[in-house]
Design a protein around this motif. Sequence first.
Motif, mmCIF file in Angstrom:
data_model
loop_
_atom_site.group_PDB
_atom_site.id
_atom_site.type_symbol
_atom_site.label_atom_id
_atom_site.label_comp_id
_atom_site.label_asym_id
_atom_site.label_seq_id
_atom_site.Cartn_x
_atom_site.Cartn_y
_atom_site.Cartn_z
ATOM 1 N N UNK A 169 28.902 12.727 -77.922
ATOM 2 C CA UNK A 169 28.391 11.880 -78.987
ATOM 3 C C UNK A 169 28.221 10.445 -78.517
ATOM 4 N N UNK A 170 27.152 9.805 -79.019
ATOM 5 C CA UNK A 170 26.899 8.387 -78.751
ATOM 6 C C UNK A 170 26.997 7.611 -80.056
ATOM 7 N N UNK A 171 26.850 6.273 -79.951
ATOM 8 C CA UNK A 171 26.901 5.453 -81.159
ATOM 9 C C UNK A 171 25.789 5.833 -82.131
ATOM 10 N N UNK A 172 24.634 6.185 -81.559
ATOM 11 C CA UNK A 172 23.534 6.638 -82.406
ATOM 12 C C UNK A 172 23.923 7.922 -83.137
ATOM 13 N N UNK A 173 24.616 8.821 -82.448
ATOM 14 C CA UNK A 173 25.046 10.059 -83.089
ATOM 15 C C UNK A 173 26.044 9.793 -84.218
ATOM 16 N N UNK A 174 26.884 8.778 -84.010
ATOM 17 C CA UNK A 174 27.872 8.454 -85.042
ATOM 18 C C UNK A 174 27.168 8.047 -86.335
ATOM 19 N N UNK A 175 26.211 7.112 -86.220
ATOM 20 C CA UNK A 175 25.475 6.691 -87.411
ATOM 21 C C UNK A 175 24.694 7.831 -88.039
ATOM 22 N N UNK A 176 24.078 8.653 -87.200
ATOM 23 C CA UNK A 176 23.313 9.787 -87.711
ATOM 24 C C UNK A 176 24.222 10.773 -88.444
ATOM 25 N N UNK A 177 25.385 11.062 -87.853
ATOM 26 C CA UNK A 177 26.329 11.984 -88.492
ATOM 27 C C UNK A 177 26.824 11.439 -89.831
ATOM 28 N N UNK A 178 27.106 10.138 -89.871
ATOM 29 C CA UNK A 178 27.590 9.544 -91.114
ATOM 30 C C UNK A 178 26.525 9.619 -92.209
ATOM 31 N N UNK A 179 25.292 9.250 -91.860
ATOM 32 C CA UNK A 179 24.226 9.273 -92.859
ATOM 33 C C UNK A 179 23.938 10.690 -93.334
ATOM 34 N N UNK A 180 23.959 11.633 -92.400
ATOM 35 C CA UNK A 180 23.707 13.017 -92.789
ATOM 36 C C UNK A 180 24.797 13.523 -93.724
ATOM 37 N N UNK A 181 26.041 13.228 -93.370
ATOM 38 C CA UNK A 181 27.169 13.675 -94.195
ATOM 39 C C UNK A 181 27.153 13.000 -95.562
ATOM 40 N N UNK A 182 26.939 11.681 -95.562
ATOM 41 C CA UNK A 182 26.930 10.955 -96.822
ATOM 42 C C UNK A 182 25.737 11.348 -97.683
ATOM 43 N N UNK A 183 24.590 11.563 -97.056
ATOM 44 C CA UNK A 183 23.406 11.944 -97.825
ATOM 45 C C UNK A 183 23.541 13.304 -98.477
ATOM 46 N N UNK A 184 24.029 14.281 -97.700
ATOM 47 C CA UNK A 184 24.228 15.609 -98.267
ATOM 48 C C UNK A 184 25.283 15.582 -99.366
ATOM 49 N N UNK A 185 26.363 14.840 -99.119
ATOM 50 C CA UNK A 185 27.399 14.738 -100.142
ATOM 51 C C UNK A 185 26.890 14.064 -101.398
ATOM 52 N N UNK A 186 26.039 13.024 -101.240
ATOM 53 C CA UNK A 186 25.487 12.327 -102.404
ATOM 54 C C UNK A 186 24.639 13.262 -103.257
ATOM 55 N N UNK A 187 23.925 14.184 -102.619
ATOM 56 C CA UNK A 187 23.134 15.160 -103.373
ATOM 57 C C UNK A 187 24.026 16.025 -104.254
ATOM 58 N N UNK A 188 25.141 16.489 -103.705
ATOM 59 C CA UNK A 188 26.070 17.311 -104.490
ATOM 60 C C UNK A 188 26.734 16.489 -105.597
ATOM 61 N N UNK A 189 27.033 15.215 -105.282
ATOM 62 C CA UNK A 189 27.618 14.354 -106.309
ATOM 63 C C UNK A 189 26.633 14.175 -107.459
ATOM 64 N N UNK A 190 25.386 13.927 -107.140
ATOM 65 C CA UNK A 190 24.382 13.720 -108.180
ATOM 66 C C UNK A 190 24.220 14.966 -109.044
ATOM 67 N N UNK A 191 24.152 16.140 -108.407
ATOM 68 C CA UNK A 191 24.001 17.382 -109.169
ATOM 69 C C UNK A 191 25.203 17.616 -110.091
ATOM 70 N N UNK A 192 26.413 17.426 -109.558
ATOM 71 C CA UNK A 192 27.598 17.655 -110.365
ATOM 72 C C UNK A 192 27.722 16.675 -111.504
ATOM 73 N N UNK A 193 27.481 15.390 -111.229
ATOM 74 C CA UNK A 193 27.570 14.375 -112.278
ATOM 75 C C UNK A 193 26.499 14.603 -113.339
ATOM 76 N N UNK A 194 25.290 14.998 -112.908
ATOM 77 C CA UNK A 194 24.226 15.265 -113.874
ATOM 78 C C UNK A 194 24.585 16.431 -114.786
ATOM 79 N N UNK A 195 25.175 17.487 -114.201
ATOM 80 C CA UNK A 195 25.530 18.659 -115.009
ATOM 81 C C UNK A 195 26.629 18.326 -116.017
ATOM 82 N N UNK A 196 27.707 17.695 -115.544
ATOM 83 C CA UNK A 196 28.806 17.366 -116.458
ATOM 84 C C UNK A 196 28.389 16.296 -117.465
ATOM 85 N N UNK A 197 27.549 15.347 -117.023
ATOM 86 C CA UNK A 197 27.076 14.315 -117.947
ATOM 87 C C UNK A 197 26.195 14.890 -119.042
ATOM 88 N N UNK A 198 25.323 15.842 -118.672
ATOM 89 C CA UNK A 198 24.468 16.477 -119.678
ATOM 90 C C UNK A 198 25.301 17.243 -120.691
#
Length: 428
Positions: A180-209
């Motif tokens: 892994x390089x520094x570029x990989x670190x940023x890429x891994x973080x964004x990928x992980x955070x982005x995918x997690x944000x999608x699940x957060x949005x879906x869950x919050x939308x369902x419970x909020x509705x």
Amino acid sequence: MTATGTLDPVAAARTVPSITQFAHRVRRGWVTDDLSTAAYDRIMRRLGISIGIAGVIVGCLELPEIAEQGRYAPAWWTVLSVLLAFGWYPVVSVVAALAGPRAIRFASGCAAVSFLVALALVPFALTLDSVDAGTLWLYRVTALAVTAAVLAFPTRVTVAYLLVMAMGASLASVYTVSSLTLHNVGENFLRCAGLGALFVWCGVAATGAAARVDRESAIASRRAAAQAAALARDRERSRFAALIHDAVLSTLLEASRTGTESAVLQRQAERTIEQLDECHGEQRDPDLLDARSAVLFLRMAVQEINPSVRFATRTWPGFDDLRMPVHSASTIAAALSEALRNSLRHASVPGREVRRSVTATVSAGSIRIVFADDGAGFDLAAVSADRLGISMSILGRMRQLAGGSAFVESQQGEGTTVTLVWGGDGSR
């Protein structure tokens, strides 16, 4: 529940399987009695079951990679990290099937926190650049932990958890994976955070509705109750005004015109005094609905959902004695509305129109509401424990209402009948 859908717990204990009895006992210890959160409770239950099953499936799919990367770490870490990362998901699934939202939040929170503990143990078990792989296996299951956090924590805490977890998973991969390089670190973080944000949005939308549905239902119920109370007050004022005009004023007018003693005028005056005494003695509560107001209130609840449903009224001698609290009328209307919605959703029969009707029978101090359709029907014994439309929204509501009871009868192909009974004396 018996074959006829009655609320007799003794009969239910004889007919349902023992595992269902156990589920009911556990649920009574966890589920709240607040029926104003029915939609939220239902979505929490279904999400909990889904996430629990998904955790078991993902854990099984990751076993080969876990075993491969386990060659670079002590055996204790591999076993402990697997238990921390996946061990709570079977518990979440079982708890969601048997218990209520409080237990689901607790189990989901344990799953989310346990995953962070598994990440924190990485530096104590693995050495720098020791894993020959693209990423650490814990990194690939971060979305699962985020989804559990959605059920466990408020939205702000969940977002903070997402950021901490994404950073921890990325740093764990940087620490253990050599390429892994520094570029990989940023890429891994964004990928992980982005995918997690999608699940957060879906869950919050369902419970909020679901929470919005509960709020709107409560507002509609309160609005209908206020309208019914206002209608009762208007009717009482009209009755009193009619009494003043027809009895009091007419008696005074007749007395002013008659200069001598009159037996007719005397009887009229006596009757007017008797009517005034009766009106004063009744002391009607504006929050109590009489028979006509109660029936009108229930009819409005049905017509708001489907105006085409036939609503019939039958009365027995003494029906004018009915005095129903607005709260009781609102509870019955909510249960009746749920029965109608269930019929509209599930009772359709291809090729013909399903007939639906409501019959309100009013007698001295009690009311009986029967909703019936000739639709597809269903097997009551086959209704799963997480289906709350009948058990909570209909039977549960009436069971908790003083003087209330409910019965559900249905068979495949023979339609469904839901009976709601209320008696002001509290008897069932």
